[in-house]
Design a protein around this motif. Structure first.
Motif, PDB file in Angstrom:
ATOM      1  N   GLY A  25       0.796  -1.218   0.000  1.00 14.39           N
ATOM      2  CA  GLY A  25       0.000   0.000   0.000  1.00 14.39           C
ATOM      3  C   GLY A  25       0.830   1.268   0.000  1.00 14.39           C
ATOM      4  N   GLY A  26       2.112   1.133   0.235  1.00 12.84           N
ATOM      5  CA  GLY A  26       2.991   2.287   0.275  1.00 12.84           C
ATOM      6  C   GLY A  26       3.453   2.711  -1.102  1.00 12.84           C
ATOM      7  N   SER A  27       4.346   3.701  -1.109  1.00 17.59           N
ATOM      8  CA  SER A  27       4.853   4.274  -2.357  1.00 17.59           C
ATOM      9  C   SER A  27       6.372   4.361  -2.319  1.00 17.59           C
ATOM     10  N   LEU A  28       6.944   4.369  -3.498  1.00 22.66           N
ATOM     11  CA  LEU A  28       8.384   4.581  -3.649  1.00 22.66           C
ATOM     12  C   LEU A  28       8.609   5.376  -4.920  1.00 22.66           C
ATOM     13  N   ARG A  29       9.660   6.174  -4.923  1.00 23.38           N
ATOM     14  CA  ARG A  29      10.083   6.829  -6.152  1.00 23.38           C
ATOM     15  C   ARG A  29      11.493   6.381  -6.467  1.00 23.38           C
ATOM     16  N   LEU A  30      11.633   5.732  -7.592  1.00 28.58           N
ATOM     17  CA  LEU A  30      12.946   5.325  -8.073  1.00 28.58           C
ATOM     18  C   LEU A  30      13.517   6.416  -8.965  1.00 28.58           C
ATOM     19  N   SER A  31      14.820   6.559  -8.897  1.00 30.15           N
ATOM     20  CA  SER A  31      15.519   7.517  -9.752  1.00 30.15           C
ATOM     21  C   SER A  31      16.599   6.794 -10.533  1.00 30.15           C
ATOM     22  N   CYS A  32      16.881   7.318 -11.695  1.00 29.67           N
ATOM     23  CA  CYS A  32      17.956   6.778 -12.528  1.00 29.67           C
ATOM     24  C   CYS A  32      18.731   7.963 -13.094  1.00 29.67           C
ATOM     25  N   ALA A  33      19.942   8.115 -12.629  1.00 27.48           N
ATOM     26  CA  ALA A  33      20.792   9.211 -13.082  1.00 27.48           C
ATOM     27  C   ALA A  33      21.668   8.735 -14.224  1.00 27.48           C
ATOM     28  N   ALA A  34      21.713   9.525 -15.273  1.00 24.75           N
ATOM     29  CA  ALA A  34      22.483   9.157 -16.465  1.00 24.75           C
ATOM     30  C   ALA A  34      23.653  10.103 -16.660  1.00 24.75           C
ATOM     31  N   SER A  35      24.762   9.549 -17.091  1.00 27.79           N
ATOM     32  CA  SER A  35      25.918  10.370 -17.417  1.00 27.79           C
ATOM     33  C   SER A  35      25.813  10.792 -18.881  1.00 27.79           C
ATOM     34  N   GLY A  36      26.699  11.689 -19.271  1.00 28.83           N
ATOM     35  CA  GLY A  36      26.732  12.062 -20.680  1.00 28.83           C
ATOM     36  C   GLY A  36      25.937  13.305 -20.983  1.00 28.83           C
ATOM     37  N   ARG A  37      26.200  13.869 -22.147  1.00 28.33           N
ATOM     38  CA  ARG A  37      25.598  15.147 -22.518  1.00 28.33           C
ATOM     39  C   ARG A  37      24.441  14.985 -23.494  1.00 28.33           C
ATOM     40  N   SER A  40       0.542   2.397  -4.216  1.00 31.60           N
ATOM     41  CA  SER A  40      -0.293   1.223  -3.914  1.00 31.60           C
ATOM     42  C   SER A  40       0.477  -0.070  -4.163  1.00 31.60           C
ATOM     43  N   LEU A  41       1.685  -0.103  -3.647  1.00 33.56           N
ATOM     44  CA  LEU A  41       2.560  -1.243  -3.913  1.00 33.56           C
ATOM     45  C   LEU A  41       2.013  -2.530  -3.316  1.00 33.56           C
ATOM     46  N   LYS A  42       2.291  -3.621  -4.027  1.00 34.68           N
ATOM     47  CA  LYS A  42       1.828  -4.947  -3.627  1.00 34.68           C
ATOM     48  C   LYS A  42       3.035  -5.874  -3.471  1.00 34.68           C
ATOM     49  N   PRO A  43       2.904  -6.925  -2.682  1.00 37.36           N
ATOM     50  CA  PRO A  43       4.034  -7.857  -2.540  1.00 37.36           C
ATOM     51  C   PRO A  43       4.535  -8.397  -3.880  1.00 37.36           C
ATOM     52  N   GLU A  44       3.652  -8.542  -4.841  1.00 35.36           N
ATOM     53  CA  GLU A  44       4.074  -9.049  -6.151  1.00 35.36           C
ATOM     54  C   GLU A  44       4.878  -8.037  -6.959  1.00 35.36           C
ATOM     55  N   ASP A  45       4.986  -6.815  -6.452  1.00 32.67           N
ATOM     56  CA  ASP A  45       5.862  -5.821  -7.087  1.00 32.67           C
ATOM     57  C   ASP A  45       7.313  -6.003  -6.661  1.00 32.67           C
ATOM     58  N   THR A  46       7.557  -6.886  -5.723  1.00 33.66           N
ATOM     59  CA  THR A  46       8.916  -7.145  -5.267  1.00 33.66           C
ATOM     60  C   THR A  46       9.772  -7.648  -6.419  1.00 33.66           C
ATOM     61  N   ALA A  47      10.882  -6.965  -6.657  1.00 35.41           N
ATOM     62  CA  ALA A  47      11.767  -7.293  -7.775  1.00 35.41           C
ATOM     63  C   ALA A  47      12.966  -6.363  -7.743  1.00 35.41           C
ATOM     64  N   VAL A  48      13.926  -6.676  -8.581  1.00 35.43           N
ATOM     65  CA  VAL A  48      14.986  -5.728  -8.874  1.00 35.43           C
ATOM     66  C   VAL A  48      14.510  -4.885 -10.052  1.00 35.43           C
ATOM     67  N   TYR A  49      14.570  -3.592  -9.881  1.00 31.57           N
ATOM     68  CA  TYR A  49      14.117  -2.662 -10.913  1.00 31.57           C
ATOM     69  C   TYR A  49      15.330  -2.084 -11.634  1.00 31.57           C
ATOM     70  N   TYR A  50      15.283  -2.166 -12.959  1.00 31.39           N
ATOM     71  CA  TYR A  50      16.387  -1.718 -13.799  1.00 31.39           C
ATOM     72  C   TYR A  50      15.967  -0.545 -14.670  1.00 31.39           C
ATOM     73  N   CYS A  51      16.866   0.380 -14.804  1.00 26.24           N
ATOM     74  CA  CYS A  51      16.706   1.484 -15.728  1.00 26.24           C
ATOM     75  C   CYS A  51      17.407   1.106 -17.030  1.00 26.24           C
ATOM     76  N   ALA A  52      16.811   1.475 -18.150  1.00 25.19           N
ATOM     77  CA  ALA A  52      17.385   1.150 -19.455  1.00 25.19           C
ATOM     78  C   ALA A  52      17.284   2.345 -20.383  1.00 25.19           C
ATOM     79  N   ALA A  53      18.209   2.398 -21.330  1.00 26.09           N
ATOM     80  CA  ALA A  53      18.234   3.506 -22.281  1.00 26.09           C
ATOM     81  C   ALA A  53      18.594   2.994 -23.668  1.00 26.09           C
ATOM     82  N   ASP A  54      18.037   3.637 -24.651  1.00 26.89           N
ATOM     83  CA  ASP A  54      18.408   3.305 -26.025  1.00 26.89           C
ATOM     84  C   ASP A  54      18.189   4.516 -26.919  1.00 26.89           C
ATOM     85  N   ARG A  55      19.118   4.731 -27.800  1.00 25.66           N
ATOM     86  CA  ARG A  55      19.058   5.880 -28.693  1.00 25.66           C
ATOM     87  C   ARG A  55      18.063   5.651 -29.836  1.00 25.66           C
TER      88      ARG A  55
END
Length: 125
Positions: A15-27, A85-100
């Motif tokens: 039921g709680g909340s989280l904010r994930l961040s993903c910081a990217a290098s480069g210009r 509104s997080l649920k136990p089934e949201d448990t995981a490793v969360y990955y950030c991805a990028a593509d040009r």
């Protein structure tokens, strides 16, 4: 090339909340479509959300839509994922991805070239 570093994961009650961040290098951060994927133990990596280069368009895994908000700040070179509104089934490793080259509606993980190291999200019941 872009280097991605996720943060913001942790342990949260259902039921709680989280904010994930993903910081990217480069210009050239604004040249990349950004996405979040997740992988639970014993399961394949799955698409969660993506955002276009300008931030004007977003895409969500259908079953998660309504509980997520992806956004990006092209000045701070950061993409965010607000999960509520997080649920136990949201448990995981969360990955950030990028593509040009990928467009924001691409949900196949093999289409994204750059990945962060992941951040663990654990939701307790």
């Amino acid at each position: 090339q872009v280097h991605l570093v996720e943060s913001g994961g942790g342990l949260v009650q259902a039921g709680g909340s989280l904010r994930l961040s993903c910081a990217a290098s480069g210009r050239t951060f604004s040249s990349y479509t950004m996405a979040w994927f997740r992988q639970a133990p014993g399961k394949e990596r799955e698409f969660v959300a993506s955002v276009s280069r300008t931030g004007g368009s977003t895409n969500y895994k259908a079953s998660l839509k309504g509980r997520l908000a992806i956004s990006r700040d092209n000045v701070k070179n950061t993409v965010y994922l607000l999960m509520s509104s997080l649920k136990p089934e949201d448990t995981a490793v969360y990955y950030c991805a990028a593509d040009r080259d990928a467009d924001f509606f691409i949900i196949t993980h093999s289409r994204y070239e750059y990945w962060g190291q992941g951040t663990q999200v654990t939701v307790s019941s």
